[in-house]
Design a protein around this motif. Structure first.
Motif, PDB file in Angstrom:
ATOM      1  N   UNK A 127       0.824  -1.206   0.000  1.00  0.00           N
ATOM      2  CA  UNK A 127       0.000   0.000   0.000  1.00  0.00           C
ATOM      3  C   UNK A 127       0.860   1.258   0.000  1.00  0.00           C
ATOM      4  N   UNK A 128       1.983   1.215   0.725  1.00  0.00           N
ATOM      5  CA  UNK A 128       2.901   2.356   0.774  1.00  0.00           C
ATOM      6  C   UNK A 128       3.529   2.606  -0.589  1.00  0.00           C
ATOM      7  N   UNK A 129       4.086   1.560  -1.190  1.00  0.00           N
ATOM      8  CA  UNK A 129       4.804   1.722  -2.460  1.00  0.00           C
ATOM      9  C   UNK A 129       3.873   2.012  -3.625  1.00  0.00           C
ATOM     10  N   UNK A 130       2.608   1.714  -3.489  1.00  0.00           N
ATOM     11  CA  UNK A 130       1.660   2.081  -4.538  1.00  0.00           C
ATOM     12  C   UNK A 130       1.433   3.579  -4.595  1.00  0.00           C
ATOM     13  N   UNK A 131       1.810   4.289  -3.520  1.00  0.00           N
ATOM     14  CA  UNK A 131       1.645   5.742  -3.484  1.00  0.00           C
ATOM     15  C   UNK A 131       2.968   6.479  -3.504  1.00  0.00           C
ATOM     16  N   UNK A 132       3.983   5.952  -2.799  1.00  0.00           N
ATOM     17  CA  UNK A 132       5.270   6.629  -2.652  1.00  0.00           C
ATOM     18  C   UNK A 132       6.377   5.656  -3.036  1.00  0.00           C
ATOM     19  N   UNK A 133       7.181   5.980  -4.042  1.00  0.00           N
ATOM     20  CA  UNK A 133       8.190   5.025  -4.527  1.00  0.00           C
ATOM     21  C   UNK A 133       9.496   5.071  -3.745  1.00  0.00           C
ATOM     22  N   UNK A 134       9.426   5.065  -2.435  1.00  0.00           N
ATOM     23  CA  UNK A 134      10.626   5.034  -1.600  1.00  0.00           C
ATOM     24  C   UNK A 134      10.408   4.067  -0.455  1.00  0.00           C
ATOM     25  N   UNK A 135      11.508   3.610   0.125  1.00  0.00           N
ATOM     26  CA  UNK A 135      11.414   2.773   1.314  1.00  0.00           C
ATOM     27  C   UNK A 135      10.817   3.592   2.453  1.00  0.00           C
ATOM     28  N   UNK A 136       9.903   3.035   3.246  1.00  0.00           N
ATOM     29  CA  UNK A 136       9.329   3.793   4.367  1.00  0.00           C
ATOM     30  C   UNK A 136      10.374   4.297   5.350  1.00  0.00           C
ATOM     31  N   UNK A 137      11.576   3.649   5.394  1.00  0.00           N
ATOM     32  CA  UNK A 137      12.649   4.094   6.289  1.00  0.00           C
ATOM     33  C   UNK A 137      13.651   4.999   5.581  1.00  0.00           C
ATOM     34  N   UNK A 138      13.250   5.569   4.432  1.00  0.00           N
ATOM     35  CA  UNK A 138      14.030   6.558   3.690  1.00  0.00           C
ATOM     36  C   UNK A 138      15.323   5.997   3.113  1.00  0.00           C
ATOM     37  N   UNK A 173       6.749  10.417 -13.751  1.00  0.00           N
ATOM     38  CA  UNK A 173       6.285  10.835 -12.428  1.00  0.00           C
ATOM     39  C   UNK A 173       7.238  10.363 -11.333  1.00  0.00           C
ATOM     40  N   UNK A 174       7.780   9.158 -11.470  1.00  0.00           N
ATOM     41  CA  UNK A 174       8.719   8.653 -10.472  1.00  0.00           C
ATOM     42  C   UNK A 174      10.041   9.391 -10.529  1.00  0.00           C
ATOM     43  N   UNK A 175      10.518   9.730 -11.723  1.00  0.00           N
ATOM     44  CA  UNK A 175      11.764  10.495 -11.837  1.00  0.00           C
ATOM     45  C   UNK A 175      11.583  11.902 -11.291  1.00  0.00           C
ATOM     46  N   UNK A 176      10.409  12.495 -11.534  1.00  0.00           N
ATOM     47  CA  UNK A 176      10.133  13.837 -10.993  1.00  0.00           C
ATOM     48  C   UNK A 176      10.074  13.789  -9.468  1.00  0.00           C
ATOM     49  N   UNK A 177       9.459  12.741  -8.922  1.00  0.00           N
ATOM     50  CA  UNK A 177       9.381  12.601  -7.469  1.00  0.00           C
ATOM     51  C   UNK A 177      10.781  12.424  -6.880  1.00  0.00           C
ATOM     52  N   UNK A 178      11.621  11.627  -7.532  1.00  0.00           N
ATOM     53  CA  UNK A 178      12.982  11.421  -7.043  1.00  0.00           C
ATOM     54  C   UNK A 178      13.790  12.709  -7.102  1.00  0.00           C
ATOM     55  N   UNK A 179      13.599  13.492  -8.161  1.00  0.00           N
ATOM     56  CA  UNK A 179      14.324  14.764  -8.267  1.00  0.00           C
ATOM     57  C   UNK A 179      13.877  15.746  -7.188  1.00  0.00           C
ATOM     58  N   UNK A 180      12.582  15.784  -6.891  1.00  0.00           N
ATOM     59  CA  UNK A 180      12.098  16.662  -5.823  1.00  0.00           C
ATOM     60  C   UNK A 180      12.632  16.221  -4.470  1.00  0.00           C
ATOM     61  N   UNK A 181      12.706  14.914  -4.239  1.00  0.00           N
ATOM     62  CA  UNK A 181      13.273  14.418  -2.985  1.00  0.00           C
ATOM     63  C   UNK A 181      14.754  14.744  -2.869  1.00  0.00           C
ATOM     64  N   UNK A 182      15.434  14.851  -4.029  1.00  0.00           N
ATOM     65  CA  UNK A 182      16.862  15.166  -4.015  1.00  0.00           C
ATOM     66  C   UNK A 182      17.141  16.636  -3.733  1.00  0.00           C
ATOM     67  N   UNK A 183      16.093  17.484  -3.736  1.00  0.00           N
ATOM     68  CA  UNK A 183      16.288  18.877  -3.341  1.00  0.00           C
ATOM     69  C   UNK A 183      16.112  19.887  -4.430  1.00  0.00           C
ATOM     70  N   UNK A 184      15.570  19.505  -5.607  1.00  0.00           N
ATOM     71  CA  UNK A 184      15.318  20.480  -6.645  1.00  0.00           C
ATOM     72  C   UNK A 184      14.062  21.264  -6.303  1.00  0.00           C
ATOM     73  N   UNK A 185      13.828  22.328  -7.080  1.00  0.00           N
ATOM     74  CA  UNK A 185      12.735  23.241  -6.770  1.00  0.00           C
ATOM     75  C   UNK A 185      11.414  22.811  -7.341  1.00  0.00           C
TER      76      UNK A 185
END
Length: 326
Positions: free
Chosen positions: A280-291, A302-314
């Motif tokens: 259920x977690x990975x169906x919404x957020x493509x990261x390990x729950x423990x970061x 969408x997954x690449x955009x999410x990863x880039x935002x997590x990496x600190x882009x604007x």
């Protein structure tokens, strides 16, 4: 029993029909009020009403003061005429500023969602609220003017229904009654519209935002990606339970302890979770729950955009620029 069932079925059908008509009426009202022409018309009507009050009411006061002694109203006519003029003079620059601002927002050519949001913010501004407060003071005042024309001398002695039947001395009272009634109706219409329109804009803006969010692809993992980043499902047994208790006594997502017979999914980062929880977690957020960083095979945009935002882009534009250069 059949007759009773038919009656119940008929009642439910009527209720469904009534609800459908109510939803249709609500959509019609929201789509009508939550629009740029309606907002522009409202502020224009407020401005014209203020101009009419400032120009016409002093003329009525002058006409009343020029009447003969027996036909001249008392000193209350000063209060009935000058107080609306005073408040309308205060309201005139606010109405013009609100109308100009509304026209400027419309001329910007924004998309519908941004346009509705800008109009909603304008209705919540300080100038718009002050104009609405002055309208709330003027509305009962105009109503008192109409009551004075009907109940107070000298205007109460004239009761002609048609203007061609009225006497010459009744013209000032009838004209003042018509002006007060017209301003009262116009102000009532604009005041009620001003109270309802922000609610309609808020509903319309919520519908547009919800529709836009429905079109955004989810960054969650597909079933194939989930199988590639995790090992096969483990059924917790006696030995595996001892290992889980020693390393991870509880599921980090639901915080419930692992029990013999449950299915556990272990990701590539070696962290284990209940299968239902982590799926259920990975169906919404493509990261390990423990970061923990996870290498996603064949990531979507969408997954690449999410990863880039997590990496600190604007924002979205900066993220898209970074993805373009990769």
């Amino acid at each position: 029993m059949p007759a009773r069932s038919a009656g119940v079925h008929g009642g439910r059908s009527i209720a469904r029909t009534a609800r459908s008509y109510l939803w249709f009426a609500q959509d019609a009202v929201v789509n009508t009020l939550a629009s740029a022409p309606a907002a522009s018309w409202l502020y224009k009507a407020q401005f014209l009403e203020a101009v009419a009050a400032v120009v016409i009411l002093p003329i009525h006061l002058i006409i009343f003061r020029l009447e003969k002694a027996g036909l001249r109203p008392g000193q209350e006519i000063w209060l009935l005429c000058l107080m609306p003029v005073l408040f309308s003079t205060m309201r005139l620059p606010l109405a013009y500023a609100n109308y100009s601002r509304c026209r400027l927002i419309i001329a910007m050519g924004l998309e519908e969602e941004r346009l509705v949001g800008a109009l909603l913010a304008h209705f919540c501004s300080q100038k718009s609220r002050w104009s609405c407060a002055i309208s709330a003071v003027l509305l009962p005042w105009y109503f008192c003017n109409v009551l004075w024309c009907l109940a107070a001398l000298p205007c109460s002695q004239y009761s002609e229904m048609f203007f061609w039947e009225m006497a010459e001395e009744a013209a000032p009272c009838e004209a003042f009654n018509f002006t007060s009634s017209f301003l009262c109706c116009l102000l009532t219409m604009t005041f009620c519209s001003r109270l309802v329109m922000p609610l309609a804009l808020r509903i319309r803006w919520t519908v547009l935002v919800h529709a836009r969010l429905q079109d955004i692809p989810s960054p969650g993992l597909s079933e194939e990606q989930l199988q590639q980043i995790s090992s096969d499902l483990e059924i917790i047994g006696v030995e595996s339970e001892r290992e889980c208790i020693r390393e991870e006594p509880t599921c980090p997502i639901c915080l419930e302890p692992f029990v013999i017979g449950e299915q556990m999914r272990r990701l590539s980062c070696t962290h284990g979770f209940h299968q239902e929880c982590v799926d259920s977690w990975l169906a919404r957020i493509p990261t390990c729950p423990l970061r923990c960083p996870i290498e996603i095979p064949n990531p979507t945009l969408a997954q690449r955009r999410f990863a880039a935002q997590q990496a600190g882009f604007g924002g979205k534009r900066e993220v898209d620029d970074q993805l373009l250069w990769k």
